[in-house]
Write an enzyme that holds these catalytic residues in place. Structure first.
Site, PDB file in Angstrom:
ATOM      1  N   HIS A 108      12.328  24.305  -3.234  1.00  0.00           N
ATOM      2  CA  HIS A 108      11.929  25.581  -2.618  1.00  0.00           C
ATOM      3  C   HIS A 108      12.006  26.752  -3.587  1.00  0.00           C
ATOM      4  O   HIS A 108      11.485  27.829  -3.293  1.00  0.00           O
ATOM      5  CB  HIS A 108      12.836  25.881  -1.425  1.00  0.00           C
ATOM      6  CG  HIS A 108      13.008  24.710  -0.513  1.00  0.00           C
ATOM      7  ND1 HIS A 108      14.106  23.887  -0.538  1.00  0.00           N
ATOM      8  CD2 HIS A 108      12.187  24.195   0.421  1.00  0.00           C
ATOM      9  CE1 HIS A 108      13.964  22.927   0.355  1.00  0.00           C
ATOM     10  NE2 HIS A 108      12.809  23.079   0.953  1.00  0.00           N
ATOM     11  N   HIS A 110      14.074  31.578   5.069  1.00  0.00           N
ATOM     12  CA  HIS A 110      13.681  30.306   4.457  1.00  0.00           C
ATOM     13  C   HIS A 110      14.029  30.355   2.961  1.00  0.00           C
ATOM     14  O   HIS A 110      13.831  31.384   2.303  1.00  0.00           O
ATOM     15  CB  HIS A 110      12.179  30.067   4.651  1.00  0.00           C
ATOM     16  CG  HIS A 110      11.759  28.681   4.257  1.00  0.00           C
ATOM     17  ND1 HIS A 110      11.507  28.339   2.956  1.00  0.00           N
ATOM     18  CD2 HIS A 110      11.595  27.555   4.985  1.00  0.00           C
ATOM     19  CE1 HIS A 110      11.184  27.047   2.905  1.00  0.00           C
ATOM     20  NE2 HIS A 110      11.235  26.553   4.124  1.00  0.00           N
ATOM     21  N   GLU A 123      12.596  29.329   0.367  1.00  0.00           N
ATOM     22  CA  GLU A 123      11.493  29.729  -0.524  1.00  0.00           C
ATOM     23  C   GLU A 123      11.350  31.251  -0.537  1.00  0.00           C
ATOM     24  O   GLU A 123      11.071  31.849  -1.586  1.00  0.00           O
ATOM     25  CB  GLU A 123      10.178  29.074  -0.074  1.00  0.00           C
ATOM     26  CG  GLU A 123       9.034  29.424  -1.016  1.00  0.00           C
ATOM     27  CD  GLU A 123       7.688  28.889  -0.564  1.00  0.00           C
ATOM     28  OE1 GLU A 123       7.640  27.816   0.071  1.00  0.00           O
ATOM     29  OE2 GLU A 123       6.677  29.563  -0.846  1.00  0.00           O
ATOM     30  N   CYS A 152      -0.153  26.213   0.203  1.00  0.00           N
ATOM     31  CA  CYS A 152      -0.483  25.176  -0.775  1.00  0.00           C
ATOM     32  C   CYS A 152      -1.465  24.158  -0.211  1.00  0.00           C
ATOM     33  O   CYS A 152      -1.687  24.079   1.001  1.00  0.00           O
ATOM     34  CB  CYS A 152       0.797  24.491  -1.254  1.00  0.00           C
ATOM     35  SG  CYS A 152       1.481  23.374  -0.039  1.00  0.00           S
ATOM     36  N   SER A 199      12.183  22.096   8.194  1.00  0.00           N
ATOM     37  CA  SER A 199      11.000  22.016   7.338  1.00  0.00           C
ATOM     38  C   SER A 199       9.895  22.906   7.894  1.00  0.00           C
ATOM     39  O   SER A 199       9.341  22.632   8.960  1.00  0.00           O
ATOM     40  CB  SER A 199      10.540  20.559   7.248  1.00  0.00           C
ATOM     41  OG  SER A 199       9.186  20.491   6.890  1.00  0.00           O
ATOM     42  N   ASN A 213       6.801  23.444   6.892  1.00  0.00           N
ATOM     43  CA  ASN A 213       5.455  22.867   7.045  1.00  0.00           C
ATOM     44  C   ASN A 213       5.399  21.882   8.207  1.00  0.00           C
ATOM     45  O   ASN A 213       4.362  21.756   8.865  1.00  0.00           O
ATOM     46  CB  ASN A 213       4.968  22.288   5.714  1.00  0.00           C
ATOM     47  CG  ASN A 213       5.523  20.913   5.444  1.00  0.00           C
ATOM     48  OD1 ASN A 213       4.970  19.910   5.892  1.00  0.00           O
ATOM     49  ND2 ASN A 213       6.644  20.836   4.732  1.00  0.00           N
TER      50      ASN A 213
HETATM   51 FE1  SF4 Z   1       4.844  22.278  -3.283  1.00  0.00          FE
HETATM   52 FE2  SF4 Z   1       3.346  22.598  -1.101  1.00  0.00          FE
HETATM   53 FE3  SF4 Z   1       4.833  20.460  -1.367  1.00  0.00          FE
HETATM   54 FE4  SF4 Z   1       5.994  22.826  -0.939  1.00  0.00          FE
HETATM   55  S1  SF4 Z   1       4.667  21.706   0.477  1.00  0.00           S
HETATM   56  S2  SF4 Z   1       6.644  21.277  -2.401  1.00  0.00           S
HETATM   57  S3  SF4 Z   1       4.583  24.154  -2.112  1.00  0.00           S
HETATM   58  S4  SF4 Z   1       3.084  21.021  -2.703  1.00  0.00           S
END
Ligand code: SF4
Length: 317
Positions: free
Chosen positions: A82, A132, A134, A203, A231, A233
């Site tokens: 992150h 977060h 990141e 991304c 997480s 995402n």
């Molecule tokens: Fe990299 Fe995207 Fe994977 Fe995060 S989700 S580690 S930014 S490729």
């Protein structure tokens, strides 16, 4: 006596799903560091947000800590995918610790953009989720006060800035594509001169996994997303599925399944966040096969072939 006939369950398995190139690289860095330096290798924060991955690395000799203070002198430490505030490697160097940075190169790219924009005199509006890692890491690339967090369209409506003529925006890499577009639309309306270094920094892996879920959401009665509640995402995949018309549940492992969810369900979608290994998808399908006659179909929306280089010195370990 004949065995009872199992009900049929159709599975639409989203592709791409699961590990992205950044997660793959971060895990390899920890594994190679253990091979090269011997156990234990310390890792600051969960290398990626997945309990199975963390437990597997612990079994190989990784020790996960929250802060550098917990790392003894003279042992190597790895920073998570992150990203970390600049103060963290600086402190490690001060203590003479050898460290390996597993920050995803796509996150590092945002860090460098933040530095450049601030050096050019721009204030940054950063679209992301408070707390977060990141976001903490990216804010830690620039002096305090040079970047303001905007979490959603409502905050974009009210955020105040030092000079509307000297603004830029950046984003967290794992956001909802649709929510980010809505937040950006507000910022662009309020601050027409805002500089956009690119369309946004979400991304390829986040974008592709969300598109793959959208492609199957309207065809399934239930979407199962494998991932951790930490997480970003993975949580976004649940939201995307719900917004596109289906029920969706986040599970970490197959043992969290409740077969009561499957009453009246004929088709199930399956996906996995970028930090969830394929093994957990296979485990889920195996669990479903105990109860149902499963018919699997993979629905691929785009082929991914992104690979990131390992840090120098580790390739030949
Ligand atoms: Fe990299 Fe995207 Fe994977 Fe995060 S989700 S580690 S930014 S490729």
């Amino acid at each position: 006596m004949n065995a009872p006939v199992k009900p049929v369950l159709e599975l639409l398995i989203a592709a791409p799903r699961g590990f992205c190139a950044g997660v793959d690289r971060a895990i390899r860095i920890v594994e190679l560091a253990i091979e090269k330096y011997g156990a234990p290798v310390y890792v600051r924060h969960e290398i990626v947000h997945n309990k199975f991955v963390v437990d597997t690395l612990k079994a190989k000799g990784a020790i996960f800590v929250v802060e550098l203070d917990e790392v003894p002198d003279g042992v190597p430490v790895v920073f998570s995918a992150h990203g970390v505030p600049k103060a963290v490697p600086a402190k490690a160097a001060e203590r003479g610790l050898s460290y390996l940075d597993a920050t995803c190169p796509l996150v590092s790219k945002v860090h460098r953009q933040a530095e450049r924009l601030v050096a050019a005199g721009r204030h940054i509006l950063f679209i992301g989720h408070a707390g977060h890692p990141e976001v903490i890491g990216t804010f830690g690339q620039v002096p305090e006060g040079e970047m303001t967090l905007v979490e959603n369209p409502a905050q974009a409506e009210t955020v105040s800035v030092p000079d509307p003529g000297k603004l830029a925006f950046l984003t967290q890499t794992t956001l909802s594509v649709d929510d980010t577009a809505a937040t950006l639309a507000v910022l662009r309306r309020r601050f027409p001169a805002i500089l956009a270094p690119g369309p946004n920094d979400i991304c390829y892996a986040t974008t592709n996994r969300q598109s793959a879920v959208k492609a199957i959401a309207s065809s399934v009665d239930l979407m199962l997303v494998i991932g951790s509640p930490k997480s970003s995402n993975s949580m976004r995949l649940v939201e995307v599925a719900v917004r596109n018309g289906t029920c969706a549940t986040l599970i970490q492992r197959a043992d969290e399944l409740d077969f009561a969810w499957f009453d009246g369900v004929g088709t199930v979608g399956i996906t996995a966040g970028a930090s969830a290994p394929e093994l957990l998808v296979r485990e889920l399908v195996a669990k479903l096969s105990e109860r149902f006659e499963v018919i699997e179909r993979e629905v691929e929306t785009i082929e991914e072939n992104v690979v990131f280089k390992l840090p120098r010195g580790l390739e030949a370990a």
